[in-house]
Design a protein around this motif. Structure first.
Motif, PDB file in Angstrom:
ATOM      1  N   CYS A   9       0.833  -1.205   0.000  1.00 40.83           N
ATOM      2  CA  CYS A   9       0.000   0.000   0.000  1.00 40.83           C
ATOM      3  C   CYS A   9       0.869   1.257   0.000  1.00 40.83           C
ATOM      4  N   HIS A  10       0.489   2.237  -0.792  1.00 42.23           N
ATOM      5  CA  HIS A  10       1.191   3.530  -0.785  1.00 42.23           C
ATOM      6  C   HIS A  10       0.737   4.367   0.403  1.00 42.23           C
ATOM      7  N   CYS A  11      -0.490   4.110   0.838  1.00 43.05           N
ATOM      8  CA  CYS A  11      -1.169   4.962   1.822  1.00 43.05           C
ATOM      9  C   CYS A  11      -1.024   6.431   1.392  1.00 43.05           C
ATOM     10  N   GLY A  12      -1.422   6.719   0.194  1.00 38.08           N
ATOM     11  CA  GLY A  12      -1.214   8.067  -0.357  1.00 38.08           C
ATOM     12  C   GLY A  12       0.277   8.293  -0.451  1.00 38.08           C
ATOM     13  N   THR A  13       0.757   9.300   0.314  1.00 34.59           N
ATOM     14  CA  THR A  13       2.209   9.475   0.383  1.00 34.59           C
ATOM     15  C   THR A  13       2.734   9.065   1.749  1.00 34.59           C
ATOM     16  N   ASN A  14       1.846   8.609   2.624  1.00 37.06           N
ATOM     17  CA  ASN A  14       2.289   8.246   3.968  1.00 37.06           C
ATOM     18  C   ASN A  14       3.380   7.189   3.938  1.00 37.06           C
ATOM     19  N   ILE A  15       3.225   6.229   3.038  1.00 40.49           N
ATOM     20  CA  ILE A  15       4.260   5.204   2.890  1.00 40.49           C
ATOM     21  C   ILE A  15       5.136   5.546   1.682  1.00 40.49           C
ATOM     22  N   ALA A  16       4.481   5.877   0.565  1.00 43.05           N
ATOM     23  CA  ALA A  16       5.212   6.015  -0.704  1.00 43.05           C
ATOM     24  C   ALA A  16       6.246   7.136  -0.693  1.00 43.05           C
ATOM     25  N   ALA A  17       6.081   8.134   0.190  1.00 40.85           N
ATOM     26  CA  ALA A  17       7.049   9.230   0.199  1.00 40.85           C
ATOM     27  C   ALA A  17       8.407   8.785   0.713  1.00 40.85           C
ATOM     28  N   THR A  18       8.435   7.800   1.595  1.00 37.33           N
ATOM     29  CA  THR A  18       9.725   7.377   2.165  1.00 37.33           C
ATOM     30  C   THR A  18      10.106   5.958   1.776  1.00 37.33           C
ATOM     31  N   VAL A  19       9.152   5.183   1.305  1.00 37.32           N
ATOM     32  CA  VAL A  19       9.474   3.800   0.914  1.00 37.32           C
ATOM     33  C   VAL A  19       9.273   3.678  -0.597  1.00 37.32           C
ATOM     34  N   ASP A  20      10.269   3.159  -1.271  1.00 38.51           N
ATOM     35  CA  ASP A  20      10.147   2.930  -2.709  1.00 38.51           C
ATOM     36  C   ASP A  20       9.284   1.677  -2.899  1.00 38.51           C
ATOM     37  N   VAL A  21       8.000   1.913  -3.081  1.00 38.33           N
ATOM     38  CA  VAL A  21       7.018   0.834  -3.102  1.00 38.33           C
ATOM     39  C   VAL A  21       7.312  -0.178  -4.217  1.00 38.33           C
ATOM     40  N   ALA A  22       7.727   0.328  -5.366  1.00 36.47           N
ATOM     41  CA  ALA A  22       8.007  -0.565  -6.502  1.00 36.47           C
ATOM     42  C   ALA A  22       9.102  -1.566  -6.153  1.00 36.47           C
ATOM     43  N   ARG A  23      10.106  -1.093  -5.393  1.00 40.59           N
ATOM     44  CA  ARG A  23      11.196  -2.005  -5.015  1.00 40.59           C
ATOM     45  C   ARG A  23      10.727  -3.059  -4.017  1.00 40.59           C
ATOM     46  N   VAL A  24       9.793  -2.680  -3.163  1.00 44.04           N
ATOM     47  CA  VAL A  24       9.251  -3.662  -2.210  1.00 44.04           C
ATOM     48  C   VAL A  24       8.495  -4.741  -2.977  1.00 44.04           C
ATOM     49  N   VAL A  25       7.707  -4.320  -3.970  1.00 42.80           N
ATOM     50  CA  VAL A  25       6.949  -5.282  -4.783  1.00 42.80           C
ATOM     51  C   VAL A  25       7.914  -6.235  -5.494  1.00 42.80           C
ATOM     52  N   GLU A  26       8.942  -5.635  -6.069  1.00 44.36           N
ATOM     53  CA  GLU A  26       9.926  -6.422  -6.829  1.00 44.36           C
ATOM     54  C   GLU A  26      10.629  -7.445  -5.935  1.00 44.36           C
ATOM     55  N   ALA A  27      11.046  -6.994  -4.739  1.00 52.70           N
ATOM     56  CA  ALA A  27      11.742  -7.894  -3.817  1.00 52.70           C
ATOM     57  C   ALA A  27      10.798  -8.984  -3.317  1.00 52.70           C
ATOM     58  N   ALA A  28       9.563  -8.594  -3.014  1.00 51.17           N
ATOM     59  CA  ALA A  28       8.600  -9.569  -2.482  1.00 51.17           C
ATOM     60  C   ALA A  28       8.312 -10.659  -3.509  1.00 51.17           C
ATOM     61  N   ALA A  29       8.226 -10.244  -4.770  1.00 54.19           N
ATOM     62  CA  ALA A  29       7.883 -11.197  -5.827  1.00 54.19           C
ATOM     63  C   ALA A  29       8.912 -12.328  -5.932  1.00 54.19           C
ATOM     64  N   LYS A  30      10.144 -12.037  -5.461  1.00 54.25           N
ATOM     65  CA  LYS A  30      11.208 -13.052  -5.555  1.00 54.25           C
ATOM     66  C   LYS A  30      11.224 -14.024  -4.381  1.00 54.25           C
ATOM     67  N   GLU A  31      10.454 -13.722  -3.358  1.00 52.29           N
ATOM     68  CA  GLU A  31      10.453 -14.597  -2.178  1.00 52.29           C
ATOM     69  C   GLU A  31       9.787 -15.932  -2.510  1.00 52.29           C
ATOM     70  N   PRO A  32      10.274 -17.006  -1.885  1.00 49.77           N
ATOM     71  CA  PRO A  32       9.684 -18.316  -2.167  1.00 49.77           C
ATOM     72  C   PRO A  32       8.201 -18.353  -1.806  1.00 49.77           C
ATOM     73  N   GLY A  33       7.415 -18.948  -2.697  1.00 42.70           N
ATOM     74  CA  GLY A  33       5.977 -19.080  -2.431  1.00 42.70           C
ATOM     75  C   GLY A  33       5.152 -17.940  -2.962  1.00 42.70           C
ATOM     76  N   VAL A  34       5.795 -16.801  -3.288  1.00 38.04           N
ATOM     77  CA  VAL A  34       5.026 -15.646  -3.746  1.00 38.04           C
ATOM     78  C   VAL A  34       4.714 -15.792  -5.242  1.00 38.04           C
ATOM     79  N   VAL A  35       3.430 -15.763  -5.574  1.00 35.94           N
ATOM     80  CA  VAL A  35       3.044 -15.895  -6.977  1.00 35.94           C
ATOM     81  C   VAL A  35       2.410 -14.618  -7.516  1.00 35.94           C
ATOM     82  N   HIS A  36       2.215 -13.668  -6.619  1.00 29.73           N
ATOM     83  CA  HIS A  36       1.595 -12.427  -7.062  1.00 29.73           C
ATOM     84  C   HIS A  36       2.064 -11.297  -6.156  1.00 29.73           C
ATOM     85  N   ALA A  37       2.428 -10.156  -6.761  1.00 34.35           N
ATOM     86  CA  ALA A  37       2.782  -8.988  -5.956  1.00 34.35           C
ATOM     87  C   ALA A  37       2.370  -7.741  -6.706  1.00 34.35           C
ATOM     88  N   GLU A  38       1.707  -6.841  -6.010  1.00 33.23           N
ATOM     89  CA  GLU A  38       1.323  -5.573  -6.646  1.00 33.23           C
ATOM     90  C   GLU A  38       1.229  -4.479  -5.597  1.00 33.23           C
TER      91      GLU A  38
END
Lengths: 661, 148
Positions: A9-38
């Motif tokens: 979640c971006h939570c508007g800019t509450n999260i997205a302003a300090t966390v690069d959300v796209a990189r979290v999605v990308e990293a999560a997608a590589k974790e074992p068992g993960v078949v979907h990340a958005e």
């Protein structure tokens, strides 16, 4: 094999302003068992939840991780979303990347890195989650209200009017509380007794309300829907069924030297007493510590004069045990002790009083029958000084850091009433700020200044000294930037209020959270203001924070609605995150049983099938309706048989591994 | 307290927080924007008494440089007595860890209520500073579990 979906979640800019959300999605997608990340702007929104539901269906997900705000905020939201999409609600984990990450870190690199790790830990955990089924528990259709002031009375009336039984437990001999001590109330100058006593009478007469005065809650066990409470009815030494409330005993009682608590010690009372004339119940109690009969064995005057034969020196404390579905705390407040504020000469001069003492002096039923006079020589004062914020907004440890909220308004009221009744009395108020945020509050204060000529000085008082029969007040005027030295006849201290000292003991019994100022903590400061984080415990009045009468009554009604909402349920859904014992590993040692605070673990002889060998063994059995899921037993268990569903050893270890990777 | 950042050392710190007091205290630190270093990662547990000494040993074996356990203040436990069990268990564990060479400064128990966002933040800043002063946890390096 689990199929995990990760939703960031971006939570508007509450999260997205300090966390690069796209990189979290990308990293999560590589974790074992993960078949979907958005990712999505607001996962908690209907559109965000729809994304989750669609992904669950399309990708056949077995579990989800939502990287968003605290689970204390939206865990339930996402559990419901998962359930609507057809997976078990306990196949959801939250990675808290807002409160524990984006809001406290500034560096995007660091925050993103941390968010990736938190997501990894949640993924590792959810991979080991198992579907859990909630059970149900009963709801006892009866509520307990602790405290019989205006907050407790109003809560009880509202619950009772909805058709449920309510018990009020009040420590003192009468209900009425702090409000019964007040003379007039701001901002309309209603007579306090005139608006309170009808409510007291209504509560006493209500068929659904039982009032236990001179009583205290002694023990609480159980949980939401079914609390078991022991109430100690202290011995009144007067038979309530026989007493007619004639008052002769109080007149004839020879022991009359006890400081009158109701009048804040400004006069004395008899050992057998009712706190005030309109007391409910109108049945006196014998204060055994000050009664001559109890101290020396000789006296018994009250018994001799009582025509109804109601005096019972042999009466003993009685314990009433009752079950309740919900408990409301309405324990109110007291003013702080002023022993650390010697500069105001409160302990040495009888003419330096607190505002609550002034309230009693102004009251027609008070120690001076409503005449404004000095307590030293009983002469009417010619001038008075009010000092604001005594112990409130205090920077040092002597007082309280918070604003007591009611003092600005009651001081304006006192000043106005005095100028109205005694126009010759000069009234000066020393203040830090005048705070009047409330309906008709500022208008009220301005009337005090403009119509009644009250002299307001912005500045604090450093010292009050006795000088002959006068008081010398040393202060500053911050607006004219000058020192002020003035003589006056009386000084009134707007003393800070604090929660009733007993509230800590009560909070411990209820396992309700309390803050550093002893105010009970609400579940959410904005959205759940009358609920304690402990399920089934509700808050009413000043026990939660400083407030005036209108706010207290409003909160009391709000608490009542929450109680009614709970009592109206046929049953409650229980938390399935409870302990479970593996019968094959259990050696029947009883270690878990000993640490369980709920008595949820018992032992039974059971036939087990240990790899083909059938034998009868003594094994632990967890009663899932009683277990609250603390996990104490899981650590006590030496054989590793006991585990906690939803927070299993494997799940927590997986989180540890993911974080330390 | 500000922690001086060093290029070479970014400690791994695990914080176990009970759901009712300390986790909520950490949430309050967050919503009040009271910063502490990103090295601290929080694991939510229902109660401090849920924390098995095994979890802490595992963290050190996997390379954690510090582990802190936060619970409700004594007397305020949501489950009445859980934090007392935690306190006793941790006293024993920490003395054993110290004996094994994992210095006492790397382990800590702190009581943080739901209303104590400031205390949570201050505690974490202090703890991270302490771990920085102790440096990397190498004592259990030999025992460190290799990824299987």
């Amino acid at each position: 094999m689990q199929r995990i979906g990760v939703f960031v979640c971006h939570c508007g800019t509450n999260i997205a302003a300090t966390v690069d959300v796209a990189r979290v999605v990308e990293a999560a997608a590589k974790e074992p068992g993960v078949v979907h990340a958005e990712d999505y702007q607001y996962m908690c929104s209907e559109a965000g939840q729809l994304k989750i539901r669609e992904a669950i269906k399309e990708k056949n997900l077995t579990g989800i991780v939502v990287c968003s705000c605290s689970p204390r905020m939206h865990e339930n939201t996402f559990r419901q979303a998962a359930e609507r999409a057809g997976i078990n609600p306990y196949m959801v984990e939250i990675a808290n990347i807002r409160e524990h990450c984006s809001w406290i870190h500034k560096d995007i690199e660091e925050a993103t890195e941390k968010a990736v790790i938190l997501a990894r830990a949640a993924i590792a955990k959810v991979t080991l989650n198992a579907p859990l089924q909630s059970g149900t528990s009963r709801v006892v259709k009866r509520a307990l209200v602790i405290g019989g002031g205006i907050a407790g009375i109003q809560t009880a009336l509202d619950i009772a009017d909805a058709g449920y039984e309510v018990d009020i437990v009040e420590k003192t001999p009468s209900i009425g509380g702090r409000m019964s001590q007040l003379d007039k109330t701001f901002p309309t100058l209603d007579c306090s007794a005139c608006i309170l006593t009808p409510k007291m009478v209504e509560a006493a007469a209500h068929e659904k309300i039982t009032i236990y005065t001179y009583s205290e809650v002694e023990k609480v066990s159980g949980f939401v829907g079914d609390f078991q409470v022991d109430i100690r009815k202290k011995a009144r030494s007067v038979d309530m069924s026989k007493c007619t409330g004639c008052g002769v005993c109080q007149e004839k009682c020879p022991s009359k030297k006890t400081p009158n608590e109701f009048n804040r010690g400004l006069n004395t009372r008899s050992a057998i007493y009712t706190p005030f004339a309109q007391a409910i119940p109108n049945v006196p109690v014998i204060d055994r510590e000050n009664c001559i009969k109890f101290k020396t064995g000789k006296c018994g005057v009250c018994s001799k004069v009582c025509q109804a034969g109601a005096i019972d020196y042999e009466q003993k404390d009685e314990i009433v045990t009752q079950n309740y579905g919900a408990i409301v705390v309405a324990t109110g407040f007291d003013t702080i002790k002023l022993d650390k504020f010697d500069e105001y000469s409160y302990s040495t001069s009888p003419d330096v009083i607190t505002s609550l003492e002034l309230e009693r002096i102004m009251n027609a039923a008070g120690p001076t029958k409503g005449h404004l006079e000095r307590m030293s020589d009983h002469k009417p004062p010619k001038s008075m000084v009010f000092i604001q914020c005594v112990g409130s907004r205090c920077a040092d440890k002597r007082g309280k850091s918070y604003c007591s909220k009611i003092c600005c308004m009651y001081t304006a009221k006192h000043a106005m009433l005095i100028r109205d009744k005694y126009p010759g009395v000069e009234v000066t108020v020393f203040y830090i700020d005048v705070r009047t945020p409330g309906k008709n509050f500022d208008e009220f204060y301005r009337r005090a200044v403009e119509e009644y000529g009250v002299n307001y000085i912005k500045g604090q008082v450093g010292k009050v000294a006795e000088k002959g029969d006068k008081l010398l007040v040393q202060g500053v005027d911050l607006i004219d930037n000058k020192r002020i030295l003035m003589e006056t006849d009386m000084v009134v201290l707007a003393t800070a209020i604090e929660p009733n000292p007993d509230v800590r003991k009560i909070a411990t019994m209820l396992t309700a959270s309390i803050d550093t100022n002893n105010f009970l903590t609400e579940s959410h400061a904005k959205l759940r203001p009358v609920e304690s984080p402990t399920a089934g415990i509700f808050l009413s009045g000043v026990c939660q924070g400083p407030k005036d009468i209108p706010e207290t009554v409003a909160q009391a009604g709000a608490a009542a609605v929450k109680v009614v909402g709970l009592l109206a349920k046929d049953h409650l859904v229980t938390n399935p995150c409870v302990a479970k014992s593996d019968e094959l590993l259990c050696n029947g040692c009883s270690s878990c049983e000993k640490v369980c605070p709920y008595g949820a673990i018992s032992y039974e002889e059971r036939e087990v099938n240990d790899h083909g060998i059938r034998e009868t063994r003594r094994v632990a059995n967890v009663n899932s309706a009683l277990c609250q899921g603390c996990g104490a037993c899981t650590v006590a268990c030496p054989s590793g048989a006991m585990d906690l569903q939803g927070f299993s050893n494997r799940q927590i270890l997986a989180e540890v591994d993911a974080i330390c990777k | 307290m500000q922690v001086e950042k060093t290029q070479e050392f970014r400690p791994k710190i695990v914080a176990f927080c009970c759901n009712w007091c300390s986790y909520a205290g950490a949430d309050l630190a967050g919503s009040s924007r009271l910063a502490y270093p990103a090295d601290v990662k929080i694991i939510r547990v229902p109660c401090s008494c849920r924390v098995n000494p095994m979890f802490i040993l595992r963290a050190f074996q996997r390379g954690a440089d510090g582990v802190i356990l936060c619970g409700c203040h004594p007397g305020d436990c949501h489950y009445t007595t859980g934090n007392y069990y935690a306190r006793r268990r941790m006293t024993l564990l920490f003395s054993m860890l110290d004996y094994l060479g994992v210095e006492n400064g790397r382990t800590r128990v702190e009581w943080v209520s739901a209303a104590e966002g400031v205390k949570f933040s201050t505690t974490m800043n202090e703890f991270v500073a302490k771990i920085h002063s102790l440096g990397e946890n190498v004592r259990l390096g030999d025992l460190r579990c290799k990824k299987d």
